[in-house]
Every structure is written in C-alpha cells, then in structure tokens.
Write an enzyme that holds these catalytic residues in place. Structure first.
Site, PDB file in Angstrom:
ATOM      1  N   ASP A 174       0.861  -1.190   0.014  1.00  0.00           N
ATOM      2  CA  ASP A 174      -0.044   0.054  -0.058  1.00  0.00           C
ATOM      3  C   ASP A 174       0.729   1.206  -0.218  1.00  0.00           C
ATOM      4  O   ASP A 174       0.663   2.354   0.608  1.00  0.00           O
ATOM      5  CB  ASP A 174      -0.922  -0.023   1.186  1.00  0.00           C
TER       6      ASP A 174
ATOM      7  N   LYS B 199       2.024   4.636  -1.358  1.00  0.00           N
ATOM      8  CA  LYS B 199       1.477   6.088  -1.697  1.00  0.00           C
ATOM      9  C   LYS B 199       1.855   7.007  -0.995  1.00  0.00           C
ATOM     10  O   LYS B 199       2.481   6.910   0.096  1.00  0.00           O
ATOM     11  CB  LYS B 199      -0.021   5.752  -1.720  1.00  0.00           C
TER      12      LYS B 199
ATOM     13  N   ASN C  88       0.994   7.485   2.620  1.00  0.00           N
ATOM     14  CA  ASN C  88       1.547   6.639   3.515  1.00  0.00           C
ATOM     15  C   ASN C  88       3.118   6.731   3.608  1.00  0.00           C
ATOM     16  O   ASN C  88       3.983   6.042   3.854  1.00  0.00           O
ATOM     17  CB  ASN C  88       1.397   5.066   3.074  1.00  0.00           C
TER      18      ASN C  88
ATOM     19  N   ASP D 138       2.288   2.786   7.988  1.00  0.00           N
ATOM     20  CA  ASP D 138       1.068   2.007   7.622  1.00  0.00           C
ATOM     21  C   ASP D 138       1.318   0.878   7.094  1.00  0.00           C
ATOM     22  O   ASP D 138       1.136   0.565   5.526  1.00  0.00           O
ATOM     23  CB  ASP D 138       0.020   2.661   6.684  1.00  0.00           C
TER      24      ASP D 138
ATOM     25  N   THR E  23      -4.617   0.443  -2.513  1.00  0.00           N
ATOM     26  CA  THR E  23      -5.257   1.565  -2.864  1.00  0.00           C
ATOM     27  C   THR E  23      -5.539   1.394  -4.527  1.00  0.00           C
ATOM     28  O   THR E  23      -4.600   1.392  -5.010  1.00  0.00           O
ATOM     29  CB  THR E  23      -4.522   2.658  -2.608  1.00  0.00           C
TER      30      THR E  23
END
Length: 337
Positions: A146, A148, A151, A164, A183
């Site tokens: 995840d 991005k 994060n 995260d 995501t």
C-alpha cells in the site's frame, strides 16, 4: 469537540496503567472505527509521540490478529532511517496502545496537494529515500502492498518515513499472494489480475516497485498516471500500462525521470526494473548539493511545523481486503489530486 467529550473517549486508566504511567495523552489527531490516535508526551523526557489506541472490543478476533501482525512487521523492519519507528506497545484485555515517533511535517500527500508537483531535484531527493526504504523492507522479506504519498511521512529533518503496514505481509521464499488489497490507483496489474482470472500466477514484491513508479509520476506532475473518472477505464489503463507523458506539465521534464518511470511501470513484473537497478539509474546519479536542493521544501514545510503529523490518517486505515474494486475506486476518486 469539547474537552470533556475528548476525555470521555480515553480508556479508563485501570485498563492501561503502564501506558498512563509513562505517557500523558493529549489532543486527538485522528479517529477511526476501532481506534483513536492522540499526541502524547513521554513524562520522563518531555518528547512527543503519536499513540494509536485500538479498541479490541469492536472486533475481538480478526481485529486483534491484524494488529498483532502489524506489530510483528513493524518490529521486523525496525531500525531503518526511512521506516516509521514503533516506540512502545501496551496491552490490556480491551485495548492495545501503539506508540509511534511523531513526524510533525505530515504526509507527503499533504505537501503535494499544496504545491501541486515537485521539481526533478525534490523528486530525486524523496524517491531515493523511498527506494532505499522499500529495498530494506524487501530485504526483510516484507511486501508493503500500500505504498502511496499518504503513507509517506516527512520527519523533522524532512526525511522520508514509510508507514502504514496494515496490508503488509511477510513472504517465504517463492511465496506469492492472491488477495486484492491496497489503494486502487497504485495497484499493480498482477494484483488486479488475481481478481479477474482464476489461473492468475499471483504477485510478490514487484507490486511495491510498480507503486513507486506511480508515486514518482505523481510527484513530478501532480496527478497519477492511470486515473480516470470512469473506474473501468482506469482499471483497463492499469492492466494495459496505458499512460502518457503528453500533458503540458511534462514539457519541461528531462528524459531521465521519464525513462525510469517507463522501467518501473512495466506490466509484466518479470521485466520490471528492480529496486537495485532503479537506484543505479542515471536519474539518481546526478551530482548535486542535497541541502541546497531540498532547502525550498524544508522552508515551506517548516512554516507549518506547528501542525502535528497526520499519522492518524496512516494509522487509522482499515486493514481489510477490498471486497469490491468499485467501492475503493469511488473513494480514490473522492481523494484525487
């Protein structure tokens, strides 16, 4: 919210005596369905931290299991300068307290929405640290799943802190995954393929490398490469690796970052560039004065240094696989840059 109402939401001191003995909880930084994140102060030193207070009573079985897996992974990747540091863990029958370092400069996402896009020099500074952090995570057998800008935190010295790890997994040698989570705009084609094809071969560490390509593209021009208001077109764009450098924003960007992005956003994970190869790419070989390059970024962020880290957003993400791609795409569209 009135102070009395905030205080009412704190767990009773009898259920977390060790936490209250060491830390003094302050204002709420963020809230989720089953947890609250507060700024807290270590009583002995006066240092500030972020405490994620998880109420296990809302999901006593799977909730506790997910938290324990995240704690295991956070400890497994501890000690790297570009990974968020878990300072303390306190447990009771109904609550778990996770105490993290507090990054007052907030999310990279927040900064990006303020300035729209970053220069090549700033992108180089950020992405080098991201790649080094991901390289370390992978060396520990962990796939993040995840990555991005939301994060990625920026600490007091403007260094990256990857955070995260709710979707992260430890992989055995040769192991692959099949579940759809993460995501939408940052999902790799091989991850989507697992939800569409019964004979999909699964995916592994390469999904994080794809996400790095999406992040780098987004930093340079302020918009993600595959986003489309129609979610099925967005899905198809990802599956086909369909994006372009044709917008006016790309006109002044040199060939080196474009070439690296092309090598990162390769649909076939077996032909995608490795992190080691990415760090050796010409984009990162430019000789420069790092402090001078990052000075404008430091100055602009320090004007807002009174704000506490939005680790709340990062810590409060629900650690649940996507039940439907459509719902997650709708959420992603609502947060588009």
């Amino acid at each position: 919210m009135a102070k009395e109402e905030e205080d009412d939401k704190l767990p009773d001191k009898d259920v977390a005596k060790e936490f209250y003995a060491k830390y003094e909880p302050k204002e709420i930084l963020g809230k989720g369905i089953s947890c609250t994140v507060r700024r807290c102060i270590e009583k002995e030193t006066g240092k500030e931290f972020a405490a994620k207070i998880i109420d296990l009573s809302t999901d006593p079985d799977s909730g506790e299991q997910a938290v324990r897996q995240e704690i295991f992974i956070l400890r497994h990747v501890a000690g790297h300068p570009y990974i968020i540091e878990l300072q303390d863990v306190f447990e009771s029958n109904t609550f778990i307290f996770l105490v993290f370092e507090l990054c007052k400069n907030g999310e990279l996402f927040d900064y990006l929405t303020t300035v729209v896009n970053l220069s090549e020099k700033k992108t180089r500074y950020i992405m080098r640290q991201v790649f080094e952090g991901v390289e370390y995570i992978h060396s520990r057998g962990i796939v993040h799943r995840d990555l991005k800008p939301e994060n990625i935190l920026l600490d007091d010295n403007l260094n990256v802190k990857i955070t995260d790890f709710g979707f992260a997994r430890k992989l055995d040698p040769g192991e692959v995954l099949y579940d759809l989570c993460g995501t939408p705009g940052y999902l790799a084609p091989e991850t989507l393929r697992c939800s569409m094809m019964e004979d999909a071969p699964g995916y592994s560490f390469q999904v994080d490398i794809w996400a790095c390509g999406v992040i780098m593209y987004t930093l340079l021009v302020g918009c993600p490469p595959f986003w489309h208001r129609k979610q099925m077109i967005m899905l198809r764009n990802i599956m086909e690796g369909k994006y372009s450098f044709s917008s006016p924003e790309w006109a002044d960007i040199s060939e080196a970052p474009k070439d690296l992005i092309r090598k990162l956003l390769v649909v076939d994970p077996n032909h995608r560039i490795t992190i080691k190869e990415a760090l050796a790419h010409p984009f990162f070989q430019t000789v420069q004065m790092w402090d001078q390059d990052i000075a404008p970024l430091k100055h602009s962020l320090r004007r807002d240094s009174h704000r506490f880290s939005r680790i709340a957003h990062l810590a409060l993400k629900e650690n649940l696989p996507l039940s439907t791609v459509g719902r997650k795409f709708t959420r992603a569209q609502n947060r588009k840059l």
